[in-house]
Write a protein that holds these residues in place. Structure first.
Motif, mmCIF file in Angstrom:
data_model
loop_
_atom_site.group_PDB
_atom_site.id
_atom_site.type_symbol
_atom_site.label_atom_id
_atom_site.label_comp_id
_atom_site.label_asym_id
_atom_site.label_seq_id
_atom_site.Cartn_x
_atom_site.Cartn_y
_atom_site.Cartn_z
ATOM 1 N N GLU A 80 -48.872 31.912 130.287
ATOM 2 C CA GLU A 80 -50.226 31.617 130.753
ATOM 3 C C GLU A 80 -51.088 30.993 129.662
ATOM 4 O OE1 GLU A 80 -51.897 35.134 132.404
ATOM 5 O OE2 GLU A 80 -50.413 35.285 134.018
ATOM 6 N N LYS A 81 -50.829 31.335 128.417
ATOM 7 C CA LYS A 81 -51.643 30.837 127.308
ATOM 8 C C LYS A 81 -50.728 30.144 126.309
ATOM 9 C CE LYS A 81 -54.969 34.597 127.898
ATOM 10 N NZ LYS A 81 -55.586 35.798 127.278
ATOM 11 N N THR A 82 -51.046 28.889 126.009
ATOM 12 C CA THR A 82 -50.195 28.079 125.146
ATOM 13 C C THR A 82 -51.026 27.358 124.090
ATOM 14 O OG1 THR A 82 -50.366 26.051 126.450
ATOM 15 C CG2 THR A 82 -48.694 27.664 127.148
ATOM 16 N N VAL A 83 -50.338 26.579 123.262
ATOM 17 C CA VAL A 83 -51.030 25.805 122.234
ATOM 18 C C VAL A 83 -51.975 24.777 122.865
ATOM 19 C CG1 VAL A 83 -49.256 24.019 121.998
ATOM 20 C CG2 VAL A 83 -50.676 24.612 120.032
ATOM 21 N N TYR A 84 -51.717 24.390 124.099
ATOM 22 C CA TYR A 84 -52.636 23.484 124.806
ATOM 23 C C TYR A 84 -54.017 24.117 124.944
ATOM 24 C CZ TYR A 84 -54.964 21.330 128.812
ATOM 25 O OH TYR A 84 -55.892 20.756 129.644
ATOM 26 N N ASP A 85 -54.069 25.374 125.380
ATOM 27 C CA ASP A 85 -55.348 26.069 125.530
ATOM 28 C C ASP A 85 -56.062 26.192 124.188
ATOM 29 O OD1 ASP A 85 -55.128 26.950 128.442
ATOM 30 O OD2 ASP A 85 -53.267 27.734 127.598
ATOM 31 N N LEU A 86 -55.264 26.358 123.128
ATOM 32 C CA LEU A 86 -55.827 26.435 121.784
ATOM 33 C C LEU A 86 -56.436 25.097 121.356
ATOM 34 C CD1 LEU A 86 -55.993 28.097 119.088
ATOM 35 C CD2 LEU A 86 -53.827 27.005 118.494
ATOM 36 N N CYS A 96 -53.029 33.487 122.055
ATOM 37 C CA CYS A 96 -51.866 32.793 122.615
ATOM 38 C C CYS A 96 -50.600 32.959 121.789
ATOM 39 C CB CYS A 96 -52.163 31.320 122.850
ATOM 40 S SG CYS A 96 -52.817 30.430 121.433
ATOM 41 N N ILE A 97 -50.625 33.880 120.815
ATOM 42 C CA ILE A 97 -49.410 34.190 120.056
ATOM 43 C C ILE A 97 -48.637 35.283 120.776
ATOM 44 C CG2 ILE A 97 -48.533 35.237 117.936
ATOM 45 C CD1 ILE A 97 -50.752 33.823 116.410
ATOM 46 N N TYR A 98 -47.376 35.034 121.018
ATOM 47 C CA TYR A 98 -46.483 36.028 121.625
ATOM 48 C C TYR A 98 -45.746 36.737 120.495
ATOM 49 C CZ TYR A 98 -47.620 34.000 126.122
ATOM 50 O OH TYR A 98 -48.304 33.577 127.237
ATOM 51 N N GLU A 99 -46.054 38.019 120.321
ATOM 52 C CA GLU A 99 -45.592 38.750 119.155
ATOM 53 C C GLU A 99 -44.180 39.307 119.337
ATOM 54 O OE1 GLU A 99 -48.607 41.672 118.456
ATOM 55 O OE2 GLU A 99 -49.957 40.226 117.474
ATOM 56 N N GLU A 100 -43.458 39.312 118.210
ATOM 57 C CA GLU A 100 -42.126 39.914 118.131
ATOM 58 C C GLU A 100 -41.210 39.456 119.280
ATOM 59 O OE1 GLU A 100 -40.865 42.272 115.690
ATOM 60 O OE2 GLU A 100 -42.573 41.470 114.574
ATOM 61 N N VAL A 101 -41.222 38.177 119.556
ATOM 62 C CA VAL A 101 -40.276 37.616 120.522
ATOM 63 C C VAL A 101 -38.862 37.917 120.053
ATOM 64 C CG1 VAL A 101 -39.405 35.448 121.491
ATOM 65 C CG2 VAL A 101 -41.866 35.845 121.328
ATOM 66 N N ILE A 102 -38.676 37.801 118.752
ATOM 67 C CA ILE A 102 -37.504 38.281 118.037
ATOM 68 C C ILE A 102 -38.049 39.086 116.871
ATOM 69 C CG2 ILE A 102 -35.476 37.577 116.673
ATOM 70 C CD1 ILE A 102 -35.466 34.981 118.350
ATOM 71 N N ASN A 111 -45.916 23.907 126.564
ATOM 72 C CA ASN A 111 -45.244 23.371 127.751
ATOM 73 C C ASN A 111 -45.846 21.997 128.063
ATOM 74 O OD1 ASN A 111 -47.693 23.917 129.078
ATOM 75 N ND2 ASN A 111 -46.949 25.848 129.937
ATOM 76 N N ILE A 112 -45.510 21.467 129.205
ATOM 77 C CA ILE A 112 -45.874 20.092 129.544
ATOM 78 C C ILE A 112 -47.393 19.872 129.583
ATOM 79 C CG2 ILE A 112 -45.874 20.440 132.038
ATOM 80 C CD1 ILE A 112 -44.510 17.381 130.065
ATOM 81 N N ASP A 113 -48.163 20.942 129.741
ATOM 82 C CA ASP A 113 -49.630 20.802 129.739
ATOM 83 C C ASP A 113 -50.136 20.132 128.465
ATOM 84 O OD1 ASP A 113 -49.654 22.081 132.166
ATOM 85 O OD2 ASP A 113 -50.319 24.013 131.377
ATOM 86 N N LEU A 114 -49.410 20.343 127.368
ATOM 87 C CA LEU A 114 -49.859 19.823 126.081
ATOM 88 C C LEU A 114 -49.892 18.295 126.050
ATOM 89 C CD1 LEU A 114 -50.756 20.558 123.217
ATOM 90 C CD2 LEU A 114 -48.336 20.630 122.549
ATOM 91 N N SER A 115 -49.142 17.655 126.932
ATOM 92 C CA SER A 115 -49.101 16.190 126.958
ATOM 93 C C SER A 115 -50.462 15.585 127.308
ATOM 94 C CB SER A 115 -48.036 15.701 127.942
ATOM 95 O OG SER A 115 -48.316 16.166 129.252
#
Length: 278
Positions: A80-86, A96-102, A111-115
């Motif tokens: 829902e929140k990406t670098v585009y929103d940032l 918009c940081i997703y923590e401890e993905v690994i 995602n494509i919104d950033l274009s």
């Protein structure tokens, strides 16, 4: 065998980077506007390898294709929140940081919104520094921040370079290895002169090396002979497991811990760490 005319040699000479001390939040952009050179593969697996070596890492996906995000296990179609929103100013970076993905690895996905961001930034003041200003708020939390740039010299790439301490350039072991590299270097130099005087060229890493062919060896030797630039000793092989891993949303060290790809990216990560400690 020469892979380019000698007249062009001076155009691709890079300046050797200055030595620097280790610091929190060392920011490295992975960039090459030539597609298919292993740029995103390197961004994914260098990030994961640094994390596996105990470093706290933030991976930032600045490519609208979102392949770094999905390659690290983030569903780019569901976030829902990406670098585009940032970038367009809707939210702050911590939202918009997703923590401890690994383990040890956080992801700022794309995602494509950033274009659409480049069009929306027309007329915005200081748009070259949007990412830098946000990353400055969190960089002390991380040992390394790795930014995957789009395969184009765009405003998104400029944002990545104004944010970064250095640029790592993956080069595929193929006949046209240095095609377009002069343009990339020119862009880096312009950013140095006008936007980020601290920016350096981290170095070059060879990717998709095929030990069975003379061409790969010849490319490596020609680049070493003609680039006055740091070239990492680690060479990333052409490896089926490396190609398979992204489709499972996993970096190579989780997908196949015993593969040559895993070994190579761990060696590269160790070189990157050691380079910062010089």
């Amino acid at each position: 065998m020469m892979l380019w005319n000698n007249e062009k040699k001076d155009d691709i000479i890079m300046k050797c980077p200055k030595e620097r001390s280790t610091k929190m939040g060392r920011i490295i952009a992975i960039a090459n506007q030539k597609g298919g050179v292993g740029k995103t593969t390197t961004a994914i697996n260098l990030s994961a390898s640094l994390a596996s070596l105990g470093k706290k890492v933030l991976a930032i996906d600045m490519d609208p294709q979102g392949n770094m995000s999905s390659g690290l296990g983030v569903d780019k179609n569901e976030v829902e929140k990406t670098v585009y929103d940032l970038i367009i100013g809707n939210i702050g970076i911590e939202e918009c940081i997703y923590e401890e993905v690994i383990e040890n690895l956080d992801v700022l996905p794309s995602n494509i919104d950033l274009s659409a961001a480049e069009i929306e930034l027309i007329g915005v003041d200081n748009k070259e520094y949007i990412l830098r200003d946000e990353v400055n708020k969190v960089k002390e939390k991380y040992d390394f921040i790795i930014i995957d740039c789009p395969p184009a010299l765009s405003m998104l790439t400029i944002n990545a370079m104004t944010t970064s301490d250095s640029v790592l350039v993956p080069i595929q072991c193929e006949y046209y290895a240095l095609e377009g590299l002069s343009q990339l270097i020119h862009t880096i130099e312009l950013v140095q002169e006008r936007l980020n005087p601290e920016l350096e060229i981290e170095g070059v890493v060879f990717t998709m090396y095929d030990a069975r062919t003379n061409l790969s060896l010849q490319v490596v030797e020609n680049v070493k002979d003609n680039l006055n630039q740091n070239i990492y000793k680690t060479i990333i092989p052409r490896n089926v497991r490396l190609a398979e891993a992204p489709s499972y949303g996993m970096p190579i060290n989780l997908y196949d811990p015993k593969s040559k790809g895993t070994e190579s990216y761990l060696l590269l990560a160790e070189e990157v760490i050691n380079k910062g400690e010089e």
